[in-house]
Design a protein around this motif. Sequence first.
Motif, short mmCIF file in Angstrom:
data_model
loop_
_atom_site.label_atom_id
_atom_site.label_comp_id
_atom_site.label_asym_id
_atom_site.label_seq_id
_atom_site.Cartn_x
_atom_site.Cartn_y
_atom_site.Cartn_z
N UNK A 5 0.87 -1.18 0.00
CA UNK A 5 0.00 0.00 0.00
C UNK A 5 0.91 1.23 0.00
N UNK A 6 0.59 2.20 -0.84
CA UNK A 6 1.43 3.39 -0.96
C UNK A 6 0.67 4.64 -0.55
N UNK A 7 1.38 5.53 0.10
CA UNK A 7 0.86 6.88 0.33
C UNK A 7 1.33 7.69 -0.86
N UNK A 8 0.40 8.01 -1.75
CA UNK A 8 0.76 8.65 -3.00
C UNK A 8 0.90 10.16 -2.87
N UNK A 9 0.22 10.76 -1.90
CA UNK A 9 0.31 12.21 -1.75
C UNK A 9 -0.15 12.63 -0.38
N UNK A 95 -5.57 3.47 9.50
CA UNK A 95 -5.59 2.01 9.64
C UNK A 95 -6.74 1.40 8.84
N UNK A 96 -7.93 1.99 8.96
CA UNK A 96 -9.09 1.46 8.23
C UNK A 96 -8.94 1.63 6.72
N UNK A 97 -8.32 2.72 6.30
CA UNK A 97 -8.08 2.93 4.87
C UNK A 97 -7.13 1.87 4.32
N UNK A 98 -6.09 1.57 5.06
CA UNK A 98 -5.15 0.51 4.65
C UNK A 98 -5.88 -0.82 4.53
N UNK A 99 -6.75 -1.12 5.48
CA UNK A 99 -7.51 -2.37 5.42
C UNK A 99 -8.40 -2.43 4.19
N UNK A 100 -9.04 -1.30 3.85
CA UNK A 100 -9.89 -1.26 2.65
C UNK A 100 -9.07 -1.49 1.39
N UNK A 101 -7.90 -0.89 1.33
CA UNK A 101 -7.03 -1.08 0.17
C UNK A 101 -6.52 -2.51 0.09
N UNK A 103 -7.98 -5.10 1.18
CA UNK A 103 -9.12 -5.95 0.82
C UNK A 103 -9.55 -5.72 -0.63
N UNK A 104 -8.91 -4.78 -1.28
CA UNK A 104 -9.20 -4.43 -2.68
C UNK A 104 -10.61 -3.88 -2.87
N UNK A 105 -11.13 -3.26 -1.81
CA UNK A 105 -12.44 -2.62 -1.91
C UNK A 105 -12.35 -1.34 -2.74
N UNK A 106 -11.21 -0.66 -2.66
CA UNK A 106 -10.94 0.54 -3.44
C UNK A 106 -9.47 0.53 -3.85
N UNK A 107 -9.16 1.33 -4.87
CA UNK A 107 -7.76 1.49 -5.29
C UNK A 107 -7.18 2.82 -4.81
N UNK A 108 -8.02 3.84 -4.67
CA UNK A 108 -7.57 5.16 -4.23
C UNK A 108 -8.53 5.66 -3.16
N UNK A 109 -7.99 5.93 -1.98
CA UNK A 109 -8.82 6.45 -0.89
C UNK A 109 -8.18 7.72 -0.33
N UNK A 110 -9.00 8.49 0.35
CA UNK A 110 -8.54 9.70 1.01
C UNK A 110 -8.72 9.52 2.51
N UNK A 111 -7.67 9.81 3.25
CA UNK A 111 -7.77 9.87 4.71
C UNK A 111 -7.67 11.35 5.06
N UNK A 112 -8.72 11.87 5.68
CA UNK A 112 -8.76 13.30 5.96
C UNK A 112 -9.09 13.53 7.43
N UNK A 113 -8.17 14.14 8.13
CA UNK A 113 -8.41 14.55 9.50
C UNK A 113 -8.55 16.06 9.54
N UNK A 114 -9.63 16.52 10.10
CA UNK A 114 -9.87 17.97 10.14
C UNK A 114 -10.44 18.33 11.50
N UNK A 115 -9.97 19.44 12.02
CA UNK A 115 -10.42 19.87 13.34
C UNK A 115 -10.38 21.39 13.40
N UNK A 116 -11.39 21.95 13.98
CA UNK A 116 -11.42 23.40 14.20
C UNK A 116 -12.06 23.61 15.56
N UNK A 117 -11.23 23.63 16.56
CA UNK A 117 -11.73 23.62 17.93
C UNK A 117 -12.04 25.00 18.47
#
Length: 136
Positions: A5-9, A95-101, A103-117
């Motif tokens: 699994x690669x982190x492409x960007x 971790x969940x994104x890696x598991x989806x990849x 499992x071949x459920x997707x080929x390209x996923x986005x992991x996005x953490x956002x917070x504005x406290x």
Amino acid sequence: MSDKIYIAGVGMTQFGRHPETGISDLLNTAVLRAADDAGCTKSAIEAVFHSSATQGILQGQSMVAGQVALSKIGLSHLPVFNIENACASSSSSFHLAVQALKARAQDVVLVAGVEKMNCSAPQGWSTGNVSPAVST
């Protein structure tokens, strides 16, 4: 697809207070930077693993925080998984994104953490609305 699994960007906004910038704008900036770094566009994304700890409560959308933020930046057609795990929210999303990849459920996923406290709580909410834990 290989088992690797690669982190492409990657992309992020400058850490700090952004009182005039909304969650969706902060998210969009990071997503566009990540897509540019990966050499692709947002249209390549097949699923999103969205994480935040306070965004949903502070914006009054505790069940669909990712869908609300992503719909404003043109990513409303994707499966969105909202992950809230306190300080481990983004690592859990990753971790969940890696598991989806894997499992071949997707080929390209986005992991996005956002917070504005530094947002205000929805009108009518106060710390008095939180019930203390009761032990017997």
